[in-house]
Design an enzyme around this catalytic site. Structure first.
Site, PDB file in Angstrom:
ATOM      1  CB  CYS A  62      -0.923   0.014   1.207  1.00 26.26           C
ATOM      2  SG  CYS A  62      -2.101   1.369   1.316  1.00 26.26           S
ATOM      3  CB  CYS A  64      -1.946   5.153   1.592  1.00 27.43           C
ATOM      4  SG  CYS A  64      -2.640   5.563  -0.316  1.00 27.43           S
ATOM      5  CB  CYS A  81      -2.533  -3.426  -3.197  1.00 26.68           C
ATOM      6  SG  CYS A  81      -3.948  -2.684  -3.628  1.00 26.68           S
ATOM      7  CB  CYS A  83      -4.409  -3.973   2.490  1.00 27.13           C
ATOM      8  SG  CYS A  83      -5.912  -3.041   2.257  1.00 27.13           S
TER       9      CYS A  83
HETATM   10 FE1  SF4 Z   1      -4.029   0.498  -0.238  1.00 27.63          FE
HETATM   11 FE2  SF4 Z   1      -5.322  -1.489   0.763  1.00 27.63          FE
HETATM   12 FE3  SF4 Z   1      -6.416   0.453  -0.961  1.00 27.63          FE
HETATM   13 FE4  SF4 Z   1      -4.679  -1.440  -1.713  1.00 27.63          FE
HETATM   14  S1  SF4 Z   1      -6.767  -1.734  -1.336  1.00 27.63           S
HETATM   15  S2  SF4 Z   1      -4.584   1.017  -2.152  1.00 27.63           S
HETATM   16  S3  SF4 Z   1      -3.367  -1.683  -0.142  1.00 27.63           S
HETATM   17  S4  SF4 Z   1      -5.740   0.705   1.186  1.00 27.63           S
END
Ligand code: SF4
Length: 118
Positions: A62, A64, A81, A83
């Site tokens: 991820c 972020c 991801c 996640c």
């Molecule tokens: Fe980040 Fe989870 Fe969204 Fe993927 S799904 S971008 S890992 S928050």
């Protein structure tokens, strides 16, 4: 705004990884009935961040979050991801995958990446 300095977009391997992250995001949005943000620059930035982490750690961590050791974090798989919060509760705090009812979602499950050469 996409920070193109994050990765070397002239490099063919980098282009391939960005392309694979774009394809993953589009495919996953369709399979989970989620949508990209109405501001597609956010979508593009998250995809670039996923590609950067994939290049650095071997996993699409991820983008972020901050990690002290990306390779070790990738081995835990929690923030790879999609996640665990996304897989279990459809919660994407990066706003890559949004439910239809989100005030920030668009009708898009595909995104143009003009920085890709073809
Ligand atoms: Fe980040 Fe989870 Fe969204 Fe993927 S799904 S971008 S890992 S928050």
């Amino acid at each position: 705004m996409i920070d193109k300095k994050l990765i070397d977009l002239q490099d063919p391997h980098t282009q391939d990884v960005v392309r694979s992250m774009k394809m993953f995001a589009e495919s996953y949005a369709k399979s989970t009935n989620t949508y990209f943000c109405s501001d597609l620059e956010i979508t593009q930035s998250v995809i670039i961040g996923l590609a950067k982490n994939k290049l650095e750690s071997g996993a699409a961590l991820c983008p972020c979050r901050c990690y002290s050791q990306k390779t070790e974090e990738a081995s835990f798989a929690f923030w790879n991801c999609p996640c665990v919060p996304m897989r279990e509760r459809k919660e994407c705090h990066c706003m890559l995958f949004l439910p239809e009812q989100s005030p920030f979602s668009s009708s898009h499950q595909e995104v143009e990446m003009t920085l890709l050469t073809d």
